[in-house]
Each structure stands twice: as structure tokens, then as C-alpha cells.
Write a protein that holds these residues in place. Sequence first.
Motif, PDB file in Angstrom:
ATOM      1  N   THR A   1       0.814  -1.219   0.000  1.00 46.29           N
ATOM      2  CA  THR A   1       0.000   0.000   0.000  1.00 46.29           C
ATOM      3  C   THR A   1       0.848   1.270   0.000  1.00 46.29           C
ATOM      4  O   THR A   1       0.301   2.368  -0.105  1.00 46.29           O
ATOM      5  CB  THR A   1      -0.922   0.039   1.229  1.00 46.29           C
ATOM      6  N   HIS A   2       2.162   1.138   0.116  1.00 45.88           N
ATOM      7  CA  HIS A   2       3.000   2.336   0.130  1.00 45.88           C
ATOM      8  C   HIS A   2       3.241   2.828  -1.295  1.00 45.88           C
ATOM      9  O   HIS A   2       3.239   2.052  -2.243  1.00 45.88           O
ATOM     10  CB  HIS A   2       4.334   2.051   0.827  1.00 45.88           C
ATOM     11  N   THR A   3       3.457   4.105  -1.432  1.00 46.00           N
ATOM     12  CA  THR A   3       3.815   4.683  -2.738  1.00 46.00           C
ATOM     13  C   THR A   3       5.221   5.297  -2.711  1.00 46.00           C
ATOM     14  O   THR A   3       5.846   5.443  -3.751  1.00 46.00           O
ATOM     15  CB  THR A   3       2.813   5.781  -3.147  1.00 46.00           C
ATOM     16  N   HIS A   4       5.683   5.624  -1.527  1.00 46.18           N
ATOM     17  CA  HIS A   4       6.989   6.284  -1.373  1.00 46.18           C
ATOM     18  C   HIS A   4       8.101   5.242  -1.320  1.00 46.18           C
ATOM     19  O   HIS A   4       7.908   4.132  -0.822  1.00 46.18           O
ATOM     20  CB  HIS A   4       6.982   7.106  -0.088  1.00 46.18           C
ATOM     21  N   TRP A   5       9.262   5.589  -1.846  1.00 47.31           N
ATOM     22  CA  TRP A   5      10.457   4.781  -1.630  1.00 47.31           C
ATOM     23  C   TRP A   5      11.623   5.723  -1.364  1.00 47.31           C
ATOM     24  O   TRP A   5      11.610   6.878  -1.785  1.00 47.31           O
ATOM     25  CB  TRP A   5      10.723   3.866  -2.823  1.00 47.31           C
ATOM     26  N   GLU A   6      12.624   5.213  -0.649  1.00 46.34           N
ATOM     27  CA  GLU A   6      13.793   6.012  -0.321  1.00 46.34           C
ATOM     28  C   GLU A   6      14.802   5.950  -1.470  1.00 46.34           C
ATOM     29  O   GLU A   6      15.156   4.865  -1.942  1.00 46.34           O
ATOM     30  CB  GLU A   6      14.459   5.521   0.970  1.00 46.34           C
TER      31      GLU A   6
ATOM     32  N   GLY B   1       7.481  -2.541  -5.880  1.00 50.40           N
ATOM     33  CA  GLY B   1       7.192  -2.203  -4.490  1.00 50.40           C
ATOM     34  C   GLY B   1       8.379  -2.131  -3.564  1.00 50.40           C
ATOM     35  O   GLY B   1       8.235  -2.356  -2.355  1.00 50.40           O
ATOM     36  N   CYS B   2       9.564  -1.786  -4.065  1.00 54.00           N
ATOM     37  CA  CYS B   2      10.706  -1.638  -3.163  1.00 54.00           C
ATOM     38  C   CYS B   2      10.450  -0.499  -2.178  1.00 54.00           C
ATOM     39  O   CYS B   2       9.773   0.471  -2.506  1.00 54.00           O
ATOM     40  CB  CYS B   2      11.991  -1.393  -3.948  1.00 54.00           C
ATOM     41  N   ASN B   3      10.986  -0.630  -0.977  1.00 57.58           N
ATOM     42  CA  ASN B   3      10.889   0.440   0.025  1.00 57.58           C
ATOM     43  C   ASN B   3      12.057   1.403  -0.062  1.00 57.58           C
ATOM     44  O   ASN B   3      11.959   2.552   0.373  1.00 57.58           O
ATOM     45  CB  ASN B   3      10.821  -0.151   1.433  1.00 57.58           C
TER      46      ASN B   3
ATOM     47  N   LYS C   1       2.858   8.006  -6.925  1.00 58.87           N
ATOM     48  CA  LYS C   1       1.472   8.438  -6.735  1.00 58.87           C
ATOM     49  C   LYS C   1       0.472   7.289  -6.588  1.00 58.87           C
ATOM     50  O   LYS C   1      -0.689   7.521  -6.272  1.00 58.87           O
ATOM     51  CB  LYS C   1       1.035   9.328  -7.906  1.00 58.87           C
ATOM     52  N   ILE C   2       0.907   6.055  -6.846  1.00 59.97           N
ATOM     53  CA  ILE C   2      -0.032   4.943  -6.787  1.00 59.97           C
ATOM     54  C   ILE C   2       0.671   3.715  -6.239  1.00 59.97           C
ATOM     55  O   ILE C   2       1.846   3.468  -6.525  1.00 59.97           O
ATOM     56  CB  ILE C   2      -0.631   4.643  -8.185  1.00 59.97           C
ATOM     57  N   ALA C   3      -0.042   2.952  -5.428  1.00 64.26           N
ATOM     58  CA  ALA C   3       0.516   1.738  -4.840  1.00 64.26           C
ATOM     59  C   ALA C   3       0.256   0.543  -5.747  1.00 64.26           C
ATOM     60  O   ALA C   3      -0.839   0.394  -6.289  1.00 64.26           O
ATOM     61  CB  ALA C   3      -0.098   1.487  -3.464  1.00 64.26           C
ATOM     62  N   ASP C   4       1.266  -0.286  -5.905  1.00 68.07           N
ATOM     63  CA  ASP C   4       1.187  -1.528  -6.678  1.00 68.07           C
ATOM     64  C   ASP C   4       0.508  -1.308  -8.032  1.00 68.07           C
ATOM     65  O   ASP C   4      -0.577  -1.834  -8.301  1.00 68.07           O
ATOM     66  CB  ASP C   4       0.446  -2.601  -5.884  1.00 68.07           C
TER      67      ASP C   4
END
Length: 462
Positions: A64-69, A308-310, A347-350
Motif C-alpha cells: 500500500t505504500h507509494t513512497h520509496w527512499e 514495491g521496493c521500500n 502516486k499509486i501503490a502496486d
Amino acid sequence: MAEHIPLFENFPPVSKQQWIEKIIRDLKGQDYQEKLVYTTPDGITVHPCYTREDKPSLRQPLFTHTHWEIMEHLVVEDPQIAHKAILHALQNGATGISLEIQNELNLSELLKDVELPYIQTIFHVQGQSAWFIQQLNQLIQQRGYDKKSLQIAVNLDYIHRVLQTGKWEQSEKEDANQWKQAQSLLGDLQSVYIQGSLYHEAGASPACELGALIAHIHTYLSLVAEDDPQLQTLSRLCVEIAVGQDYFMEIAKLRALRKLYALLIEEWGIEIPLHVHGVTAARNLTVLDSYNNLLRTSTAAMAAVCGGCNSLVVMPFDQPLKKPDAFSLRMARNIQLILRDESYMDKIADPAAGSYYIEFLTMELAEKAWKNFQEIEKQGGLIAVVQQGSLQEEIVKTAKAAEKAFKEGKIILVGTNKFPNPAEKPELMRKTTTHDFADKDLQPLIPVRLAESIENERISIS
């Protein structure tokens, strides 16, 4: 209430057979199965199109995340130079730092003016780690940081080390005990870092890579459970995975990893967050016509984000040739900045969820990888399998098959085995290191780039 607009009601449904007929027309009557259907090294038959008939039930998003470092990887040789490089990276778009520390140093000086609570930080410590953990704990205490709020991972993966070198530091038992002691010294920072990129870099197929990676995770969970059966001391798991240039397959690989991890922790009866740390792979990079590597790492980076990498490290395009310079580091950062700020991929998850094609690949990969994991466990677990050498043999076999396909032109790297530049000077290339397997406790996994064989031939005839 917004009015319902029937956007697609005027379009009749299209069956799979109609899609196939369209494909055959576009191929001007050629056999589409011969031209477009292929089987992966894992035995997955991939078709040119998929419809609801192939996969009637679509999955919910796997994350569900959209952000990654946006991470930058730096090798710390001179602490003063590294300190300047850290600040430069953070001031120019990076939101995290991955540091490879090769020798004992003053950590406070290295991280001067670096506010750890606001960035993701990964430390890869070569050799003994007690000095590093002591300095890290002192730095956190002196600066008054809340350990639980820090996004810090310390790479203490001794299994990766023995797979890379072929030798235990002391012995299997002693190395495991030292790992547990080091983990306990981290206190509230405790998270297990698993460096799984070596499987891909050595040539493993995606299902083999994922099966080994899940076995790798399971081994560390079992070690922690020896002293902490409920695994209450673990705050999270950070898994490093290499991401290659097979775009759709790599998206599916990262998505399948999450499915497999969810199944594994369900078996354990625990809930520990998974942090997926992606690193663009060196396996398909070349030293010939190396600017093509910018396209290869861009493709891998986009796959990692869609998968979906963090956090993500894009390795510099000149990595196989020389130490990165300011230009190649900037280009590596900018690839991620473009994906985030100009392509709006945060802007969008998965975004792949619901794609028949990628959902099919995700499902097939997960099923085959889980079977591989179960087979590893039947043989006594990951350590037993690598000591027997069966996992290494399987990976080497797959790597050699890929090298053969590369030499036959079935796998193409532009600038190397397709459209090479004859004017390029091969004497500028870094030759392949030879490997001595004598006096090893087990057979190591050797990272191999596909282009090495052709590059060495160019060197030898120059």
C-alpha cells in the motif's frame, strides 16, 4: 453524487481467441507460438497476452505504500572524502545512504551534520562489527536520538559472507553465535538485514533466487527463535534483492517476494514488517559501450519501483569499468528523481495489480519459489544445501545456460553482442578476476556478468 459515466459499455468484450487471431494477422500468418511463446529457466511458459479467461480472480494490491527512499551507495575508504560525498548526495536528491565501511574509523566524524532520524541508513561493515555497533550506540546516545524512530539497518549477514568467500570466519557454529551477539548489541535497533542480491548476480533464475532468499530469511528467524521463541526483539526484516532488466519478470519477482514472505511469517505465527531494499543488478551491465547501462539501470529501477521496493540503490553505469565519479553518481541519483518527480511513480501503490500478465507471472513465480524453498528445507535447510553444493551447482548451471544463449544472440546486450563499436579501445576495460576455489569450506557463489566472456575475447585479441 457523481454521475456514473459508462466509458466502456459501448465496446464489446474481446475473447482470448480474438486476441490470438489479431496476433496471427500481425505476424502475417506465422506461428505465434513459435515466435512469441517462450519458456523461462524456471519452466514458466509465457504467452504474448493474457485475459480474464487465464486468470479470472484478480488480486488486491500486495503493498500500500507509494513512497520509496532514494539511496546512494558509497564505499568508505577515506572518511573525510566519504563525509563530503554523503552530504553532497543528501543535498542533491538522495533521501538515504548505503555505506560500505571497510576499515575501523570514527563514526561521529563520518556522520557529522548527518541527521539520522530523517534519512534511511544502511551500514555494510566488513570484518568484525563490535567496534562499529559500540560507536553507533554511543553516537545515538550522545545525539539523543530515539532508537525506535531511526530507519537504520546494519548488514551483519554472515551467510552472505560465507557464500561470497567460501570460508567461515571461524566455524558455522561460532559465526552464528557471533551474529547473535552482534544482533543483541543493537538493542532497539535490532533488525535482520539479509543480503540476497548475490543469488541473482551469480546467475540464479528468479524462482531459484526467491526460494533461496526465503530459506535465507527462515534460517535467520530460526536463529533468533533459539533465544527468543516469539521473535519479540525483532523490529523488522530488511531484505536486499538485486533487480535486473527483464522488466515484467522483475516486477513479478518483487511482488512474489511479498507473497512468499507473508506465507512464511504466517507459518511462524508472527507479524514483522518487511523492508525490501532493491539494488540494480550488475549482471547485465557491460564495459563495452557502457552508456547503454544507463538504459539498463533505468529499466531495472522502474521495475523495482513498480514491484514495491521500500528503498532503492541505482548503481552507477560505469560500475563494471571503474570507480564511480561525480558524473556517474549524479546520473544514478537522477534516474530515481526522474521516476519520482517527472514520471509520478510515487502516486499509486502496486500499479501492476490487476494486470493479467504480471499477476500470472507473480503467481507462477511464487508457487515455484515456494516449492524450491520446501525442497531446501527437506534437505536440511539453506546451510546444509550450500555445504553440499547443490544450490551452487543449480545456479552455475543456469548461469552457463544464459551465457550460451548470450553467445548465440538469443539474449542481446546492445553494444556488446549486437551492434558493437569496433573503434572502442578494449585496453581500457577491467579484466575479469580469476577465482581460486582451493582451501574453501564450501563452493562460493561468484557474481558473473553476461558480457564478461565477449569482453575478455576483445581484450585478448587487442
